[in-house]
Design a protein around this motif. Sequence first.
Motif, PDB file in Angstrom:
ATOM      1  N   CYS A   1      53.956  49.872  24.314  1.00 30.04           N
ATOM      2  CA  CYS A   1      54.072  48.929  23.196  1.00 30.04           C
ATOM      3  C   CYS A   1      53.540  47.564  23.624  1.00 30.04           C
ATOM      4  O   CYS A   1      54.044  46.523  23.201  1.00 30.04           O
ATOM      5  N   GLY A   2      52.527  47.592  24.510  1.00 30.55           N
ATOM      6  CA  GLY A   2      52.030  46.333  25.038  1.00 30.55           C
ATOM      7  C   GLY A   2      50.533  46.173  25.050  1.00 30.55           C
ATOM      8  O   GLY A   2      50.031  45.056  25.214  1.00 30.55           O
ATOM      9  N   CYS A   3      49.767  47.256  24.881  1.00 26.51           N
ATOM     10  CA  CYS A   3      48.310  47.154  24.951  1.00 26.51           C
ATOM     11  C   CYS A   3      47.756  46.452  23.715  1.00 26.51           C
ATOM     12  O   CYS A   3      48.054  46.843  22.583  1.00 26.51           O
ATOM     13  N   PRO A   4      46.924  45.393  23.908  1.00 27.30           N
ATOM     14  CA  PRO A   4      46.412  44.634  22.764  1.00 27.30           C
ATOM     15  C   PRO A   4      45.026  45.059  22.288  1.00 27.30           C
ATOM     16  O   PRO A   4      44.434  44.392  21.434  1.00 27.30           O
ATOM     17  N   SER A   5      44.478  46.142  22.816  1.00 27.66           N
ATOM     18  CA  SER A   5      43.117  46.543  22.494  1.00 27.66           C
ATOM     19  C   SER A   5      42.923  46.820  21.005  1.00 27.66           C
ATOM     20  O   SER A   5      43.786  47.413  20.348  1.00 27.66           O
ATOM     21  N   ASP A   6      41.770  46.400  20.472  1.00 30.39           N
ATOM     22  CA  ASP A   6      41.433  46.675  19.073  1.00 30.39           C
ATOM     23  C   ASP A   6      41.417  48.174  18.794  1.00 30.39           C
ATOM     24  O   ASP A   6      41.828  48.631  17.730  1.00 30.39           O
ATOM     25  N   ARG A   7      40.913  48.929  19.768  1.00 28.78           N
ATOM     26  CA  ARG A   7      40.786  50.372  19.569  1.00 28.78           C
ATOM     27  C   ARG A   7      42.143  51.029  19.321  1.00 28.78           C
ATOM     28  O   ARG A   7      42.266  51.885  18.443  1.00 28.78           O
ATOM     29  N   VAL A   8      43.152  50.644  20.099  1.00 29.13           N
ATOM     30  CA  VAL A   8      44.439  51.297  19.937  1.00 29.13           C
ATOM     31  C   VAL A   8      45.230  50.744  18.753  1.00 29.13           C
ATOM     32  O   VAL A   8      46.060  51.445  18.175  1.00 29.13           O
ATOM     33  N   GLN A   9      44.959  49.484  18.375  1.00 28.29           N
ATOM     34  CA  GLN A   9      45.641  48.930  17.206  1.00 28.29           C
ATOM     35  C   GLN A   9      45.380  49.764  15.957  1.00 28.29           C
ATOM     36  O   GLN A   9      46.270  49.980  15.132  1.00 28.29           O
ATOM     37  N   LYS A  10      44.146  50.240  15.827  1.00 27.68           N
ATOM     38  CA  LYS A  10      43.768  50.996  14.633  1.00 27.68           C
ATOM     39  C   LYS A  10      44.579  52.288  14.517  1.00 27.68           C
ATOM     40  O   LYS A  10      44.802  52.791  13.422  1.00 27.68           O
ATOM     41  N   GLY A  11      45.005  52.824  15.658  1.00 24.61           N
ATOM     42  CA  GLY A  11      45.826  54.025  15.630  1.00 24.61           C
ATOM     43  C   GLY A  11      47.304  53.717  15.693  1.00 24.61           C
ATOM     44  O   GLY A  11      48.108  54.603  15.941  1.00 24.61           O
ATOM     45  N   LYS A  12      47.667  52.446  15.475  1.00 21.71           N
ATOM     46  CA  LYS A  12      49.054  51.970  15.571  1.00 21.71           C
ATOM     47  C   LYS A  12      49.634  52.355  16.929  1.00 21.71           C
ATOM     48  O   LYS A  12      50.667  53.002  17.043  1.00 21.71           O
ATOM     49  N   ILE A  13      48.914  51.932  17.967  1.00 20.91           N
ATOM     50  CA  ILE A  13      49.302  52.183  19.341  1.00 20.91           C
ATOM     51  C   ILE A  13      49.353  50.846  20.068  1.00 20.91           C
ATOM     52  O   ILE A  13      48.564  49.946  19.794  1.00 20.91           O
ATOM     53  N   GLY A  14      50.287  50.693  21.001  1.00 15.60           N
ATOM     54  CA  GLY A  14      50.308  49.507  21.835  1.00 15.60           C
ATOM     55  C   GLY A  14      51.117  48.371  21.256  1.00 15.60           C
ATOM     56  O   GLY A  14      52.137  48.576  20.587  1.00 15.60           O
ATOM     57  N   ALA A  15      50.657  47.128  21.501  1.00 14.67           N
ATOM     58  CA  ALA A  15      51.429  45.933  21.172  1.00 14.67           C
ATOM     59  C   ALA A  15      51.727  45.800  19.687  1.00 14.67           C
ATOM     60  O   ALA A  15      52.735  45.197  19.305  1.00 14.67           O
ATOM     61  N   ILE A  64      56.418  40.065  25.440  1.00  9.30           N
ATOM     62  CA  ILE A  64      57.531  39.224  24.977  1.00  9.30           C
ATOM     63  C   ILE A  64      57.359  38.845  23.514  1.00  9.30           C
ATOM     64  O   ILE A  64      58.278  38.295  22.902  1.00  9.30           O
ATOM     65  N   GLY A  65      56.193  39.167  22.965  1.00  7.99           N
ATOM     66  CA  GLY A  65      55.949  38.872  21.560  1.00  7.99           C
ATOM     67  C   GLY A  65      54.536  39.258  21.183  1.00  7.99           C
ATOM     68  O   GLY A  65      53.725  39.623  22.042  1.00  7.99           O
ATOM     69  N   VAL A  66      54.244  39.164  19.915  1.00  5.83           N
ATOM     70  CA  VAL A  66      52.909  39.490  19.437  1.00  5.83           C
ATOM     71  C   VAL A  66      52.598  38.625  18.218  1.00  5.83           C
ATOM     72  O   VAL A  66      53.428  38.459  17.325  1.00  5.83           O
ATOM     73  N   ASP A  67      51.413  38.027  18.225  1.00  3.23           N
ATOM     74  CA  ASP A  67      50.948  37.179  17.120  1.00  3.23           C
ATOM     75  C   ASP A  67      51.983  36.129  16.728  1.00  3.23           C
ATOM     76  O   ASP A  67      52.307  35.267  17.531  1.00  3.23           O
ATOM     77  N   ASP A  68      52.544  36.242  15.524  1.00  4.72           N
ATOM     78  CA  ASP A  68      53.442  35.200  15.028  1.00  4.72           C
ATOM     79  C   ASP A  68      54.905  35.424  15.428  1.00  4.72           C
ATOM     80  O   ASP A  68      55.803  34.745  14.926  1.00  4.72           O
ATOM     81  N   MET A  69      55.159  36.369  16.346  1.00 12.66           N
ATOM     82  CA  MET A  69      56.521  36.512  16.881  1.00 12.66           C
ATOM     83  C   MET A  69      56.726  35.393  17.906  1.00 12.66           C
ATOM     84  O   MET A  69      56.497  35.550  19.104  1.00 12.66           O
TER      85      MET A  69
END
Length: 334
Positions: A104-118, A148-153
């Motif tokens: 729940c920490g990887c910020p990669s664009d590739r994994v975001q699209k699959g709802k993976i990581g951060a 410890i957070g992501v974007d607006d967290m």
Amino acid sequence: MSDSRSATSEQTLSNPWRFCLAPMMDWSDRHCRYLWRLMSKQARLYSEMVVTGAILHGDRQRFLNFNQEEHPLALQLGGSDPQELAECSAIAEQWGYDEVNLNCGCPSDRVQKGKIGAVLMKEPELVAECFAAMQQRCAIPVTVKHRIGVDDMEDYDALKHFVVTVADAGCRTFIVHARKAWLKGLSPKENREIPPLDYAAVVRLKQELPQLNIVINGGLNTIEQCSNLLRDLDGVMVGREAYSNPYLMANVDQALFGSSAAIKSRIEVAEAYADYCERQIAEGARLHHMSRHVLGLFAGQPGGRLFRRYLSEHAPKADANADTLRAAFAQVRS
């Protein structure tokens, strides 16, 4: 009083997560992990992240095989479908892994699209559901690695809410990268360097949730730094420093676990790794897939630059073998 302190010390030293080596895409493969294990018997090793689809529909031998010497070893999974993650957790246990870790920490664009990581930090209830499904299917520990957070967290309360929500589902070990992740505007590399480290937030988590196992990750590059953080936390996880300067690992067991075993010299490590490469090449492996992991073994040492140059020039050749690696080590000896 002294007996109590002694018992607490023994319990701390026996914590399986006291010293961990981070899952790093394209870096912490089975060959790299074998090199690390030559120097530390106590460190907990983590695989590169493997997405659930690769396990369920791909070549499992390629993605899951490891050397038995690597134990204790965790498989890090990437995914967000509870049932797929549960199935992969069961497979990981059957394959012989000692732990499954949810990324729940990887910020990669590739994994975001699959709802993976951060991006999953924005959905703590989903992460809790994933954890519960995973732990129900296997007896080995399921852990979560996150930021410890992501974007607006922005605030600590959001971090604590994430951890408490997942803990309520039964999770007891959290590996916390002490940086926020910016999912837009920063590359994965920049996300490892630009957002400021906030160790205090991780320490506060442990203080307010003492029943949980809290392991800190991010920016750790010396044994002394790790030792200092272990006064307040259950464990530390080292990443890039262990790759660029692998001999850091040689002191871990003695300094952090109280081992009395002799520390191997760089040359002893090199010779043992060359023997390993020889066995792997006999099974069809290519030297340059393994030799890249030792480029930093002689960092800062006389002959280290000659060693790296020789290896970079000769290891990629089609006929390169373990003797090529030994010839590179000879540059340091001379």
